[in-house]
Design a protein around this motif. Structure first.
Motif, PDB file in Angstrom:
ATOM      1  N   PHE A 172      -9.612   0.808   5.656  1.00 47.00           N
ATOM      2  CA  PHE A 172      -9.737   1.878   4.668  1.00 47.00           C
ATOM      3  C   PHE A 172      -8.481   2.021   3.812  1.00 47.00           C
ATOM      4  O   PHE A 172      -8.293   3.027   3.138  1.00 47.00           O
ATOM      5  CB  PHE A 172     -10.068   3.204   5.366  1.00 47.00           C
ATOM      6  CG  PHE A 172     -11.433   3.210   6.003  1.00 47.00           C
ATOM      7  CD1 PHE A 172     -12.563   3.451   5.238  1.00 47.00           C
ATOM      8  CD2 PHE A 172     -11.594   2.938   7.352  1.00 47.00           C
ATOM      9  CE1 PHE A 172     -13.833   3.433   5.805  1.00 47.00           C
ATOM     10  CE2 PHE A 172     -12.868   2.910   7.931  1.00 47.00           C
ATOM     11  CZ  PHE A 172     -13.986   3.161   7.153  1.00 47.00           C
TER      12      PHE A 172
ATOM     13  N   HIS B 262      -3.574   5.640  -2.281  1.00 45.52           N
ATOM     14  CA  HIS B 262      -4.928   5.244  -2.684  1.00 45.52           C
ATOM     15  C   HIS B 262      -5.883   5.099  -1.501  1.00 45.52           C
ATOM     16  O   HIS B 262      -6.991   4.603  -1.643  1.00 45.52           O
ATOM     17  CB  HIS B 262      -4.878   3.937  -3.479  1.00 45.52           C
ATOM     18  CG  HIS B 262      -4.269   4.110  -4.831  1.00 45.52           C
ATOM     19  ND1 HIS B 262      -4.939   4.720  -5.867  1.00 45.52           N
ATOM     20  CD2 HIS B 262      -3.042   3.810  -5.303  1.00 45.52           C
ATOM     21  CE1 HIS B 262      -4.141   4.764  -6.931  1.00 45.52           C
ATOM     22  NE2 HIS B 262      -2.987   4.223  -6.602  1.00 45.52           N
TER      23      HIS B 262
ATOM     24  N   LYS C 201      -8.931  13.574  -5.720  1.00 41.92           N
ATOM     25  CA  LYS C 201      -9.243  13.175  -4.346  1.00 41.92           C
ATOM     26  C   LYS C 201      -9.244  14.399  -3.432  1.00 41.92           C
ATOM     27  O   LYS C 201     -10.044  14.487  -2.501  1.00 41.92           O
ATOM     28  CB  LYS C 201      -8.238  12.125  -3.856  1.00 41.92           C
ATOM     29  CG  LYS C 201      -8.490  10.758  -4.466  1.00 41.92           C
ATOM     30  CD  LYS C 201      -7.446   9.737  -4.050  1.00 41.92           C
ATOM     31  CE  LYS C 201      -7.656   9.180  -2.665  1.00 41.92           C
ATOM     32  NZ  LYS C 201      -6.770   8.010  -2.398  1.00 41.92           N
TER      33      LYS C 201
ATOM     34  N   ILE D  64      -6.762  -6.022  -2.318  1.00 42.11           N
ATOM     35  CA  ILE D  64      -6.362  -4.765  -2.949  1.00 42.11           C
ATOM     36  C   ILE D  64      -5.208  -5.078  -3.889  1.00 42.11           C
ATOM     37  O   ILE D  64      -4.227  -5.678  -3.470  1.00 42.11           O
ATOM     38  CB  ILE D  64      -5.928  -3.739  -1.876  1.00 42.11           C
ATOM     39  CG1 ILE D  64      -7.117  -3.413  -0.953  1.00 42.11           C
ATOM     40  CG2 ILE D  64      -5.370  -2.483  -2.514  1.00 42.11           C
ATOM     41  CD1 ILE D  64      -6.759  -2.460   0.188  1.00 42.11           C
TER      42      ILE D  64
ATOM     43  N   LEU E 279       0.821  -1.221   0.000  1.00 42.80           N
ATOM     44  CA  LEU E 279       0.000   0.000   0.000  1.00 42.80           C
ATOM     45  C   LEU E 279       0.852   1.267   0.000  1.00 42.80           C
ATOM     46  O   LEU E 279       0.423   2.307  -0.484  1.00 42.80           O
ATOM     47  CB  LEU E 279      -0.959  -0.016   1.195  1.00 42.80           C
ATOM     48  CG  LEU E 279      -1.918  -1.217   1.206  1.00 42.80           C
ATOM     49  CD1 LEU E 279      -2.787  -1.209   2.450  1.00 42.80           C
ATOM     50  CD2 LEU E 279      -2.791  -1.229  -0.053  1.00 42.80           C
TER      51      LEU E 279
ATOM     52  N   ILE F 154     -10.851   8.237   1.020  1.00 42.51           N
ATOM     53  CA  ILE F 154     -11.162   9.588   1.501  1.00 42.51           C
ATOM     54  C   ILE F 154     -12.538   9.607   2.159  1.00 42.51           C
ATOM     55  O   ILE F 154     -12.984  10.626   2.659  1.00 42.51           O
ATOM     56  CB  ILE F 154     -11.164  10.621   0.359  1.00 42.51           C
ATOM     57  CG1 ILE F 154     -12.091  10.142  -0.758  1.00 42.51           C
ATOM     58  CG2 ILE F 154      -9.761  10.876  -0.145  1.00 42.51           C
ATOM     59  CD1 ILE F 154     -12.675  11.273  -1.555  1.00 42.51           C
ATOM     60  N   GLY F 155     -13.224   8.478   2.113  1.00 39.90           N
ATOM     61  CA  GLY F 155     -14.610   8.444   2.597  1.00 39.90           C
ATOM     62  C   GLY F 155     -14.755   7.927   4.013  1.00 39.90           C
ATOM     63  O   GLY F 155     -15.871   7.755   4.490  1.00 39.90           O
TER      64      GLY F 155
HETATM   65  C1  HEM Z   1     -10.428   3.953  -1.419  1.00 46.85           C
HETATM   66  C2  HEM Z   1     -12.585   1.136   1.913  1.00 46.85           C
HETATM   67  C3  HEM Z   1     -16.385   4.181   2.012  1.00 46.85           C
HETATM   68  C4  HEM Z   1     -14.381   6.816  -1.518  1.00 46.85           C
HETATM   69  C5  HEM Z   1     -10.683   2.931  -0.531  1.00 46.85           C
HETATM   70  C6  HEM Z   1      -9.771   1.836  -0.239  1.00 46.85           C
HETATM   71  C7  HEM Z   1     -10.389   1.050   0.692  1.00 46.85           C
HETATM   72  C8  HEM Z   1     -11.678   1.643   0.997  1.00 46.85           C
HETATM   73  C9  HEM Z   1      -9.830  -0.226   1.312  1.00 46.85           C
HETATM   74  C10 HEM Z   1      -8.398   1.609  -0.874  1.00 46.85           C
HETATM   75  C11 HEM Z   1      -8.480   0.881  -2.182  1.00 46.85           C
HETATM   76  C12 HEM Z   1      -7.128   0.618  -2.800  1.00 46.85           C
HETATM   77  O1  HEM Z   1      -6.085   0.902  -2.197  1.00 46.85           O
HETATM   78  O2  HEM Z   1      -7.070   0.075  -3.932  1.00 46.85           O
HETATM   79  C13 HEM Z   1     -13.801   1.732   2.228  1.00 46.85           C
HETATM   80  C14 HEM Z   1     -14.719   1.238   3.243  1.00 46.85           C
HETATM   81  C15 HEM Z   1     -15.790   2.107   3.271  1.00 46.85           C
HETATM   82  C16 HEM Z   1     -15.534   3.132   2.278  1.00 46.85           C
HETATM   83  C17 HEM Z   1     -14.495  -0.012   4.094  1.00 46.85           C
HETATM   84  C18 HEM Z   1     -17.035   2.092   4.127  1.00 46.85           C
HETATM   85  C19 HEM Z   1     -17.269   1.354   5.165  1.00 46.85           C
HETATM   86  C20 HEM Z   1     -16.158   5.170   1.085  1.00 46.85           C
HETATM   87  C21 HEM Z   1     -17.040   6.289   0.855  1.00 46.85           C
HETATM   88  C22 HEM Z   1     -16.472   7.030  -0.152  1.00 46.85           C
HETATM   89  C23 HEM Z   1     -15.243   6.361  -0.545  1.00 46.85           C
HETATM   90  C24 HEM Z   1     -18.331   6.569   1.605  1.00 46.85           C
HETATM   91  C25 HEM Z   1     -16.952   8.313  -0.763  1.00 46.85           C
HETATM   92  C26 HEM Z   1     -17.581   9.261  -0.120  1.00 46.85           C
HETATM   93  C27 HEM Z   1     -13.148   6.271  -1.792  1.00 46.85           C
HETATM   94  C28 HEM Z   1     -12.214   6.833  -2.751  1.00 46.85           C
HETATM   95  C29 HEM Z   1     -11.061   6.024  -2.707  1.00 46.85           C
HETATM   96  C30 HEM Z   1     -11.324   4.966  -1.730  1.00 46.85           C
HETATM   97  C31 HEM Z   1     -12.440   8.060  -3.646  1.00 46.85           C
HETATM   98  C32 HEM Z   1      -9.758   6.272  -3.446  1.00 46.85           C
HETATM   99  C33 HEM Z   1      -9.382   5.276  -4.469  1.00 46.85           C
HETATM  100  C34 HEM Z   1      -7.954   5.494  -4.921  1.00 46.85           C
HETATM  101  O3  HEM Z   1      -7.288   6.455  -4.545  1.00 46.85           O
HETATM  102  O4  HEM Z   1      -7.479   4.663  -5.705  1.00 46.85           O
HETATM  103  N1  HEM Z   1     -11.826   2.785   0.238  1.00 46.85           N
HETATM  104  N2  HEM Z   1     -14.329   2.860   1.673  1.00 46.85           N
HETATM  105  N3  HEM Z   1     -15.085   5.246   0.233  1.00 46.85           N
HETATM  106  N4  HEM Z   1     -12.580   5.160  -1.197  1.00 46.85           N
HETATM  107 FE1  HEM Z   1     -13.413   4.071   0.290  1.00 46.85          FE
END
Ligand code: HEM
Length: 480
Positions: free
Chosen positions: A416, A421, A99, A327, A61, A424-425
């Motif tokens: 998260f 990456h 982001k 991931i 990561l 942000i949520g």
């Molecule tokens: C990225 C989990 C809710 C927006 C990620 C990643 C994880 C994750 C593990 C990393 C993915 C990677 O490294 O490939 C979660 C969990 C959530 C949640 C467990 C709720 C329980 C949300 C919400 C939003 C959101 C509500 C928007 C409001 C994003 C965005 C990324 C992200 C924009 C960035 C992807 C990137 O930079 O490649 N999330 N997420 N997520 N999540 Fe969440």
């Protein structure tokens, strides 16, 4: 020659695809016992190297941009769903700016407005939904939580005008977009299959709804609600370049889709876990009465901070049921694994699975036990090393371009993600999940239909894991 050990398999292309796909966490654990923390398996013909544990989480990561790449893996799935020029259909530096734009709207001030919006949506949903009419009943939880998630998220994040469209056209369109996220589309994303045609039609139609809204707002010279769309309309890339309308529209889709599955799955698990532990549901109710007052006044953002057990429920549920179990990153330069003789070659894909360390006895006593009280100070089940990680490593922050994030991915608990990456949520999800939880607790007592403490198994067949369906529980309205 210095590659990690290869998981034994009978057929060259299929490799371990089936055993991995049926139950990824079990696959990781069994092979970790045989091969150690770092091993390779064949996934759809591709050499896929897993590295579990805190060191593995960090290695993948926090990998350098010249070493690892996310967009090469994800773009085939996400670009047809979100649309062009955003997230994984652009260089990483542009994603980092996007982001930043998206995150700017997720402030404390915004959350203060979201809590009443979310509470009202849940309350109104419970009132108007036939399955919750009367004094008691049995309900299949996941479809209900999916609806509650989309109504609350769309209203909070996208405003009332978009929320209202979910009662009409948008629900079906988003459903069709969703179908684009089937894992089979890693291979068949391009194919003119019925569900892909519906996906493409839905993407164009939803994007147009957002773009029309943007145009209307601009025509009205609107400065009203400072919601996400407003922020995106007023954001500029480096060099003062405004964000084009189609990119705003596509980011709006991405935001809603990113949150929908993870939040909806997590809230379903919360409700199912509570049904298996009615005592904890009572603890939650008592926490509200004690800390907010017996009359249970309308919930505010400030109230959430007074409900530590509600927060712990979310934390503990994500520990056992993180919706993102794998991931992935493409490897761009051969990567030596520190402290080992292994070098990961560029024809491998790297796979991080933070869920493995989150359920490892080395960090969490009785790891398979769902016990939200373990997050309380001095609990005998308190995480052993997490606390050190949180106090030492997490202090060090780094800015990848979208605001400060903790540098240490060297942690066993990362639902998260971490690094450039990282999600942000997280704060929004916490606000949303805790608010939904608090309102449900005010209204109901849950238990399993057979009164047992069993929990249903996990469905790993789609990209985000979730409870197997149907997942029915018994509910009873809380009187007075
Ligand atoms: C990225 C989990 C809710 C927006 C990620 C990643 C994880 C994750 C593990 C990393 C993915 C990677 O490294 O490939 C979660 C969990 C959530 C949640 C467990 C709720 C329980 C949300 C919400 C939003 C959101 C509500 C928007 C409001 C994003 C965005 C990324 C992200 C924009 C960035 C992807 C990137 O930079 O490649 N999330 N997420 N997520 N999540 Fe969440």
């Amino acid at each position: 020659p210095n590659e990690p050990p290869l998981v034994f398999h009978w057929f060259p292309l299929i490799g371990s695809t089936i055993t991995y796909g049926m139950d990824p966490p079990r696959f990781f654990k069994e092979n970790r016992e045989k091969y150690g923390d770092c091993f390779t398996f064949i996934l759809l013909g591709k050499k896929t190297t897993v590295y579990v544990g805190p060191k593995g989480n960090d290695f993948i990561l926090n990998g350098k941009i010249r070493d690892v790449n996310a967009e090469e893996i994800y773009t085939v799935l996400t670009t047809p769903v979100f649309g062009k020029d955003v997230v994984y259909d652009c260089p990483n530096s542009k994603l980092m700016e996007q982001k930043k734009f998206m995150k700017i709207a997720l402030t404390t001030e915004a959350f203060r407005q979201y809590v009443p919006i979310i509470s009202d949506e849940v309350t109104s949903y419970l009132k108007r939904t036939a399955d919750f009419k009367g004094k008691s009943g049995i309900v299949d939880i996941p479809p209900k939580m999916a609806q509650i998630t989309i109504f609350t998220a769309s209203h909070a994040l996208q405003g009332k005008e978009i929320r209202d469209k979910f009662d009409e056209t948008l629900a079906d369109l988003y459903h069709d977009l969703d179908m684009g996220f089937s894992p089979i589309n890693f291979m068949l994303h391009w194919a003119p299959l019925p569900w892909n045609n519906r996906r493409d039609y839905a993407q164009r139609t939803v994007a147009k709804i957002y773009m029309d809204t943007i145009k209307e707002r601009r025509a009205r010279g609107e400065t009203g609600a400072q919601d996400i769309m407003w922020h995106l309309m007023n954001s500029t890339y480096k060099g003062d370049v405004p964000v084009p309308d189609h990119e705003i529209a596509h980011m709006m889709i991405a935001l809603l889709m990113a949150g929908q599955h993870s939040s909806s799955s997590t809230s379903s698990w919360i409700m199912l876990r509570l049904a298996s532990r009615p005592d904890i549901m009572e603890d939650l109710y008592n926490e509200q009465v004690k800390n907010l007052g017996a009359d249970l006044p309308p919930l505010t953002y400030e109230d959430l901070a007074k409900l530590p057990l509600h927060a712990a429920i979310v934390k503990e549920t994500l520990r056992l049921h993180a919706p993102i179990h794998s991931i992935m990153r493409a490897v761009k330069t051969p990567m030596p694994v520190p402290g080992t003789k292994y070098v990961i070659p560029t024809d491998h894909v790297l796979l991080a699975a933070p869920g493995v360390s989150a359920t490892d006895e080395a960090y969490f006593p009785q790891p398979d036990l769902w016990e939200p009280h373990r997050w309380e100070k001095d609990s005998p089940l308190a995480p052993t090393i997490v606390r050190n990680v949180a106090s030492e490593e997490d202090d060090e922050k780094i800015d990848y371009g979208y605001g400060l994030v903790s540098k240490g991915a060297n942690s066993p608990y990362l639902p998260f993600g971490a690094g450039r990456h990282r999600c942000i949520g997280e704060q929004f999800a916490n606000v949303q999940l805790q608010t939904i939880l608090a309102i449900i607790v005010r209204n109901f007592k849950f238990r399993n239909v057979d009164g047992s403490d069993k929990v249903i198994g996990t469905d790993y067949a789609s990209l985000f894991s979730r409870p197997l369906e149907p997942a029915k529980i018994y509910w009873e309205r809380r009187e007075g």
